[in-house]
Design a protein around this motif. Sequence first.
Motif: not given
Length: 407
Positions: A112-122
């Motif tokens: 998934g993708l991890d963003s310091s501003r938007l959160g984590t989507l896996t």
Amino acid sequence: MRRYILGGLATLGAVCAHAQSSITLYGIVDAGVAWTNNTQIAKSAGGLTGASTVSFADGLTAGLAGSRWGFHGVEDLGGGLKTVFTLENGFTVNNGALTQGGAEFGRQAFVGLDSSRLGTLTFGRQYDTLIDSIQRFSAPSWAGWMSSHIGDIDDLGLLYRINNAAKYVTPTLGGIRFSALYSFGGLPGSMGRNQVWSLGMSYESGNFGFGAGYLNARDPNVSFYGNTPNKGLSTANNIGSVGSTTVPESFPTFAGYASANTLEIMGLGGNYTFGGTTISGVLTNTRFDSLGSSSGPNPFDYSGNVNFTNIELDVREHITTTLQTGIAFDYTRRSSLDSDGGAKYMQLDMLADYALSRRTDVYLEAILQRASGRDSLGQSAVATIGGFTPSSTNKQAVVRIGLRQRF
């Protein structure tokens, strides 16, 4: 010259990007010896037969942690965005066999993708939001599956994972974090069949923590209990077994409810730490709704709904920097179904854990359980401690000494 400069900058950028990426190999090996006062040997018309046992067992079935190894990877994409992945394999140290029904990465497998501003989507096979939000407040977080609530009825013992799942976790803001998961059923023309979804919330502030979670699984015999390679058929009971003259029962507490149309689990948990002492509590409710559907076999012709209410209180104490002790009391009550009066289970968990180093510890654990009423197999309720064959009576005791090593 400009081509050389641009080429050099591109090469430098690639080297920097590589430097900001990482892959971590990690794992746990947990092994020990356990004594059980009574486990079933067989089932016959004359009743259940049992005997005491002494066995060598992996931490998955009887210990603080299931043996595992895995990879966790991170690639920095820039601008606070990262690619993340986890591949985690479960095995038994007894003989090296795969656990989780023979899945190669049965514990976790997601990207998934991890963003310091938007959160984590896996996306992939992963834990539901009950684990994120309240599992750390329960005894299984420090005493393992042995301390789970009667067969991991509320999913806090880390026995179950969710396949085909998309999961989103928000950044932590003011100590609060939210999470949501959806698992696709994948059946053409029936979007809702076999789907699983869950929601979670947690709050941390200083010495206080709190969490709440909810899970909803349609056709749970297949979607929730049948999501490993050795299971999955709606015509089979993927939860447990009624036993036979040569095979003991498994999960008698709720194996008879495989025909439920929907499984619902909701829970609250919290803890407070002062000095070296942590006091925790968990309240959960598990419902098997609309029994008698086509989700699984229904040999006892059940209909209607049945629910389990569970209350757990525990205290942990760091006596020294190397010695930790814990004690937990767990009470579970099942509602009456078809006027059978329901069932009650009481369990006491005790643990002493001594750290030989930062990565190696030895421990002594004891679990006592007593059952009363009728269970899902239409018999007098038998005790059934997590990870062990059920007792042939309403009482069961387990003592284990183990060694755990992390790497």
